[in-house]
Design a protein around this motif. Structure first.
Motif, short mmCIF file in Angstrom:
data_model
loop_
_atom_site.label_atom_id
_atom_site.label_comp_id
_atom_site.label_asym_id
_atom_site.label_seq_id
_atom_site.Cartn_x
_atom_site.Cartn_y
_atom_site.Cartn_z
N UNK A 100 -4.81 -43.43 31.94
CA UNK A 100 -5.45 -44.66 31.48
C UNK A 100 -5.90 -44.57 30.01
N UNK A 101 -5.55 -43.46 29.35
CA UNK A 101 -5.98 -43.28 27.96
C UNK A 101 -4.78 -42.89 27.11
N UNK A 130 -12.76 -34.20 36.15
CA UNK A 130 -13.42 -34.79 34.98
C UNK A 130 -13.79 -33.68 34.00
N UNK A 131 -14.47 -34.01 32.92
CA UNK A 131 -14.80 -33.05 31.88
C UNK A 131 -15.76 -31.98 32.42
N UNK A 153 -20.98 -44.18 23.56
CA UNK A 153 -21.61 -44.28 24.88
C UNK A 153 -20.58 -44.28 26.00
N UNK A 154 -19.44 -43.69 25.75
CA UNK A 154 -18.36 -43.63 26.75
C UNK A 154 -18.87 -43.01 28.04
N UNK A 155 -18.69 -43.66 29.18
CA UNK A 155 -19.17 -43.07 30.43
C UNK A 155 -18.28 -41.92 30.90
N UNK A 224 -12.61 -45.43 32.39
CA UNK A 224 -11.33 -44.77 32.69
C UNK A 224 -11.49 -43.33 33.15
N UNK A 225 -12.54 -42.65 32.68
CA UNK A 225 -12.67 -41.22 32.94
C UNK A 225 -13.66 -40.87 34.04
#
Length: 246
Positions: A100-101, A130-131, A153-155, A224-225
């Motif tokens: 998605x990125x 995830x990260x 502020x990316x979730x 997306x993440x």
């Protein structure tokens, strides 16, 4: 079961090797330092001899457009060597939301790796995480100076590496999914807030400035993440993990 871990000396690979051996499996820890070169195929046949399962936790040496060539070459070499060796299960570690990125070179490269695995001749499983908590400091360093850290502020939904290893070990010793397992931490945290939590725990006096254009995560759209409704939720919270290390 004999399992070969490609990238067996890194953050995830070394822990996975330990976990699998502790569970009674025969494990080969394959790495460049041990003479296994995925980019040329050198040492692969010996590393995969007799292996039932291969787990690929390697990483591209760069995060730019060259990462696509890296994963195209290494995945092709690994699949070919696996077929020669009679490997019955190929497992790869990837990233939640990677498809998605497309704005990020590295995420496009990881999507390519997934696609090659899906199209390959061997039953497969993809574990998307995830990260990692362990990489947050590195993420902050990308947009930091002596007084401030600029972050969007990316979730995100970060996860402890130990729980990624647990999921990989489970999948590697089970039947091929011929699909994907997504795993994520229990809390959705905006990256700028994640930065503030981290600096506070480290007693770092730099200020976090919210900047929606700062760093590569600024290119990520929406959630997306963070994973969809089917994501498996890990146990460890980032705050607790930080506290145990401060």
């Amino acid at each position: 079961m004999k399992i070969t871990v490609i990238g067996g000396t890194g953050l995830i690979g070394s822990r996975l090797v330990t976990a699998l051996r502790g569970a009674g499996h025969e494990v080969v820890a394959a790495s460049l330092s041990g003479g296994v070169d995925l980019t040329t195929g050198a040492g692969l046949d010996a590393a995969l001899a007799g292996a039932h399962t291969v787990v690929d936790v390697t990483n591209s040496p760069t995060f730019d457009s060259a990462s696509g060539d890296f994963f195209r070459t290494t995945t092709g070499n690994l699949l070919a060597a696996g077929e020669r060796a009679g490997v019955r299960h190929q497992v790869a570690l990837s990233i939640v939301g990677v498809d998605r990125v497309p704005q990020l070179d590295y995420y496009r490269a990881k999507t390519l790796q997934e696609d090659l695995l899906k199209q390959g001749p061997i039953p497969y499983s993809i574990v998307r995480a995830t990260q990692f908590f362990e990489f947050v400091d590195a993420v902050l360093s990308w947009t930091a100076d002596d007084t401030t850290v600029r972050l969007p502020s990316t979730p995100l939904r970060p996860i402890a590496a130990a729980e990624v290893v647990e999921a990989l070990a489970e999948v590697a010793t089970g039947r091929p999914l011929d699909g994907t397992l997504d795993i994520a931490g229990p809390d959705v945290l905006p990256l700028d807030e994640l930065g503030r939590l981290t600096l506070t725990a480290r007693r770092d006096l730099r200020a976090v400035v919210t900047d929606e254009g700062a760093g590569p995560f600024a290119l990520v759209e929406g959630d997306a993440l963070t994973g969809g409704p089917a994501v498996r939720t890990a146990r460890t919270r980032y705050g607790a993990w930080l506290g145990a290390r401060s």
